[in-house]
Design a protein around this motif. Structure first.
Motif, PDB file in Angstrom:
ATOM      1  N   ILE B  51       0.974  -1.187  -0.102  1.00 57.24           N
ATOM      2  CA  ILE B  51      -0.083  -0.054  -0.075  1.00 57.24           C
ATOM      3  C   ILE B  51       0.916   1.481  -0.102  1.00 57.24           C
ATOM      4  CG2 ILE B  51      -1.744   1.296   1.243  1.00 57.24           C
ATOM      5  CD1 ILE B  51      -2.814  -1.436   2.448  1.00 57.24           C
ATOM      6  N   ALA B  52       1.961   1.269   0.832  1.00 56.87           N
ATOM      7  CA  ALA B  52       2.745   2.324   0.786  1.00 56.87           C
ATOM      8  C   ALA B  52       3.654   2.641  -0.409  1.00 56.87           C
ATOM      9  CB  ALA B  52       3.721   2.063   2.079  1.00 56.87           C
ATOM     10  N   PHE B  53       4.123   1.500  -1.254  1.00 57.51           N
ATOM     11  CA  PHE B  53       4.720   1.364  -2.503  1.00 57.51           C
ATOM     12  C   PHE B  53       3.973   2.283  -3.304  1.00 57.51           C
ATOM     13  CE2 PHE B  53       6.718  -0.282  -6.200  1.00 57.51           C
ATOM     14  CZ  PHE B  53       8.325   0.222  -5.689  1.00 57.51           C
ATOM     15  N   ASP B  54       2.534   2.418  -3.570  1.00 60.36           N
ATOM     16  CA  ASP B  54       1.885   3.209  -4.607  1.00 60.36           C
ATOM     17  C   ASP B  54       2.221   4.646  -4.514  1.00 60.36           C
ATOM     18  OD1 ASP B  54      -0.018   3.140  -6.201  1.00 60.36           O
ATOM     19  OD2 ASP B  54      -1.497   4.082  -4.984  1.00 60.36           O
ATOM     20  N   HIS B  55       2.808   5.229  -3.531  1.00 63.99           N
ATOM     21  CA  HIS B  55       3.583   6.668  -3.590  1.00 63.99           C
ATOM     22  C   HIS B  55       4.377   6.590  -4.589  1.00 63.99           C
ATOM     23  CE1 HIS B  55       1.172   8.364  -0.311  1.00 63.99           C
ATOM     24  NE2 HIS B  55       1.374   7.181   0.372  1.00 63.99           N
ATOM     25  N   GLU B  56       5.404   5.677  -4.853  1.00 66.29           N
ATOM     26  CA  GLU B  56       6.475   5.484  -5.631  1.00 66.29           C
ATOM     27  C   GLU B  56       5.890   5.459  -7.359  1.00 66.29           C
ATOM     28  OE1 GLU B  56       9.478   5.914  -5.576  1.00 66.29           O
ATOM     29  OE2 GLU B  56      10.240   5.161  -7.456  1.00 66.29           O
ATOM     30  N   ILE B  57       4.786   4.878  -7.453  1.00 67.32           N
ATOM     31  CA  ILE B  57       3.988   4.770  -8.788  1.00 67.32           C
ATOM     32  C   ILE B  57       3.661   6.138  -8.859  1.00 67.32           C
ATOM     33  CG2 ILE B  57       2.590   3.536 -10.199  1.00 67.32           C
ATOM     34  CD1 ILE B  57       4.581   1.812  -9.066  1.00 67.32           C
ATOM     35  N   ASN B  58       2.939   6.774  -8.053  1.00 69.72           N
ATOM     36  CA  ASN B  58       2.436   8.050  -8.238  1.00 69.72           C
ATOM     37  C   ASN B  58       3.419   9.181  -8.598  1.00 69.72           C
ATOM     38  OD1 ASN B  58       0.128   6.735  -7.596  1.00 69.72           O
ATOM     39  ND2 ASN B  58      -0.175   7.584  -5.659  1.00 69.72           N
ATOM     40  N   ARG B  59       4.601   9.010  -7.974  1.00 70.88           N
ATOM     41  CA  ARG B  59       5.767   9.809  -8.144  1.00 70.88           C
ATOM     42  C   ARG B  59       6.339   9.627  -9.405  1.00 70.88           C
ATOM     43  NH1 ARG B  59      10.665   9.923  -8.840  1.00 70.88           N
ATOM     44  NH2 ARG B  59      11.008   7.663  -8.416  1.00 70.88           N
ATOM     45  N   LEU B  60       6.246   8.429  -9.949  1.00 70.00           N
ATOM     46  CA  LEU B  60       6.899   8.247 -11.110  1.00 70.00           C
ATOM     47  C   LEU B  60       6.085   8.527 -12.370  1.00 70.00           C
ATOM     48  CD1 LEU B  60       8.480   4.554 -11.149  1.00 70.00           C
ATOM     49  CD2 LEU B  60       9.397   6.632 -12.371  1.00 70.00           C
ATOM     50  N   GLU B  61       4.709   8.720 -12.096  1.00 67.96           N
ATOM     51  CA  GLU B  61       3.635   9.148 -12.973  1.00 67.96           C
ATOM     52  C   GLU B  61       3.915  10.620 -13.359  1.00 67.96           C
ATOM     53  OE1 GLU B  61      -0.239   9.848 -11.449  1.00 67.96           O
ATOM     54  OE2 GLU B  61      -1.225   9.834 -13.332  1.00 67.96           O
ATOM     55  N   MET B  62       4.035  11.276 -12.074  1.00 68.67           N
ATOM     56  CA  MET B  62       4.092  12.974 -12.253  1.00 68.67           C
ATOM     57  C   MET B  62       5.462  13.211 -12.908  1.00 68.67           C
ATOM     58  SD  MET B  62       2.332  14.270  -8.457  1.00 68.67           S
ATOM     59  CE  MET B  62       3.323  13.214  -7.448  1.00 68.67           C
ATOM     60  N   GLU B  63       6.277  12.494 -12.668  1.00 71.64           N
ATOM     61  CA  GLU B  63       7.881  12.565 -13.222  1.00 71.64           C
ATOM     62  C   GLU B  63       7.821  12.342 -14.716  1.00 71.64           C
ATOM     63  OE1 GLU B  63      11.099  10.428 -11.155  1.00 71.64           O
ATOM     64  OE2 GLU B  63      12.323  10.630 -13.004  1.00 71.64           O
ATOM     65  N   ILE B  64       7.056  11.370 -15.329  1.00 72.55           N
ATOM     66  CA  ILE B  64       7.111  10.811 -16.674  1.00 72.55           C
ATOM     67  C   ILE B  64       6.040  12.004 -17.531  1.00 72.55           C
ATOM     68  CG2 ILE B  64       6.558   9.178 -18.485  1.00 72.55           C
ATOM     69  CD1 ILE B  64       7.009   7.110 -16.330  1.00 72.55           C
ATOM     70  N   ASP B  65       4.879  12.371 -16.656  1.00 72.58           N
ATOM     71  CA  ASP B  65       3.990  13.270 -17.259  1.00 72.58           C
ATOM     72  C   ASP B  65       4.959  14.502 -17.493  1.00 72.58           C
ATOM     73  OD1 ASP B  65       1.831  11.974 -17.623  1.00 72.58           O
ATOM     74  OD2 ASP B  65       0.684  13.297 -15.924  1.00 72.58           O
ATOM     75  N   GLU B  66       5.507  14.992 -16.691  1.00 75.81           N
ATOM     76  CA  GLU B  66       6.470  16.020 -16.853  1.00 75.81           C
ATOM     77  C   GLU B  66       7.493  16.328 -17.979  1.00 75.81           C
ATOM     78  OE1 GLU B  66       6.319  19.452 -15.868  1.00 75.81           O
ATOM     79  OE2 GLU B  66       4.485  18.789 -14.829  1.00 75.81           O
ATOM     80  N   LYS B  67       8.099  15.088 -17.732  1.00 72.98           N
ATOM     81  CA  LYS B  67       9.151  14.829 -18.929  1.00 72.98           C
ATOM     82  C   LYS B  67       8.254  14.786 -20.296  1.00 72.98           C
ATOM     83  CE  LYS B  67      12.630  11.925 -17.130  1.00 72.98           C
ATOM     84  NZ  LYS B  67      13.753  12.875 -16.766  1.00 72.98           N
TER      85      LYS B  67
END
Lengths: 223, 223
Positions: B51-67
């Protein structure tokens, strides 16, 4: 002069995307309403029509996607316009999946209509109304760039979640007291979850709108 | 020379998006595996971690979106590259929602671990494996532009759907014969549906890849 012409043309193209998205949103709202009407009035014909109508939503998805790609390729927009178009691309996917959920609801309605009614539906129509309003307001927030309305949508998600949990608890009681009701209760439970997912899609859209307006990402931080 | 430099830089940026997406995909696969391991081994600690690891996925989403936005704004790509980036934007949303589903599974696992096991899990791990392979292959199809692999993913969705229906039928039998099993059966049913949704996300990605490769839209026509 040349430049002004370009700019007016570009504005017209962005406006076209905006209007197509609102059209798609309106049709999705209609699908939600019809799926629920089919349930409450036990109208199988309307359920069948709702399932068929999903093609129209899918068609609009492809049309808007193509429009966005065209504008990106020809206009090479920057900053705010770029954000607007890339979010339109994402939002259209959410709208299309809301259409899928409506078709899923209508399929369960067809099955439910083959058996006697379990109980009158009170909370499901309320939940559908709330979810539908969220979809409408999320899109309005997008086309107007209205951050406050987007924040309201995110908050309203709790109302739908609460109704879903209440319905699930109620159905559990039904199932425990009468095993012959289990199949029907499971179908109603499924419909409740579809509505919850529709509200989730609206919330996703609203979060992306806040992202667009603020120019920074608040997704995954306001939950 | 200037132009060549530009082009090499641009390739490097596209490659960066590609690699970040694969990284996100790998982490999502890990989440699926861990959520199921937590279920099968009744490991609540692992469920909490998932459940906690979901934050890492969310972080990657925002990073890739920005890129993606950066590359669109600065490079103004056309044709194939434009399609690649806009689809990356859409795919990242699917990956993020797969992460959400894994977190949802892990939440049910936590609840299930508070009660005695209903039965050994055989089909759910098989379903998870099939869904996870679909996610991996859909992403591979995307980064390689491999249409045939994407078609395979779309076809494999049926396997997961069939397993889901089989599990649901089985749980219905459980519930009818033993009302005290209903709450647990509903939770397992929910997990099965989460896995089905993960496979649906993979199918959505695969359909978009076929769209990208063909340059025309086959979504909504091969179902």
């Amino acid at each position: 002069m040349e430049r002004e012409h370009f700019s007016r043309q570009f504005d017209a193209e962005l406006n076209d995307i905006r209007e197509k998205l609102l059209e798609m949103g309106g049709k999705v709202e209609l699908m939600i309403a019809n799926a629920l009407l089919a349930l409450v009035e036990r109208n199988t014909e309307l359920a069948v029509q709702t399932i068929a109508f999903d093609h129209e939503i899918n068609r609009l998805e492809m049309e808007i996607d193509e429009k966005c790609l065209e504008v990106l390729a020809r206009r090479q927009p920057a900053a705010r316009d770029l954000r607007f178009i890339t979010l339109a691309l994402k939002i259209v996917t959410d709208l299309e999946r809301i259409g899928d959920q409506c078709a899923n609801i209508a399929k369960r309605v067809k099955e439910l209509n083959l058996e006697p009614a379990l109980k009158p539906y009170i909370d499901l129509p309320r939940m559908a109304q709330a979810a539908s309003t969220m979809v409408k307001e999320a899109l309005d927030a997008f086309v107007r760039g209205d951050e406050n309305l987007a924040i309201k949508v995110c908050q309203d998600d709790q109302v739908v979640d609460d109704l879903n949990e209440q319905i699930q608890r109620e159905l559990l009681t039904f199932m425990m007291s009468d095993p012959s009701a289990i199949t029907r209760a499971m179908r109603i439970n499924y419909i409740s979850k579809c509505l919850e997912r529709i509200a989730d899609h609206a919330t996703n859209v609203a979060e992306m709108v806040i992202f667009m307006v603020k120019g920074k990402d608040i997704r995954h931080t306001i939950a």
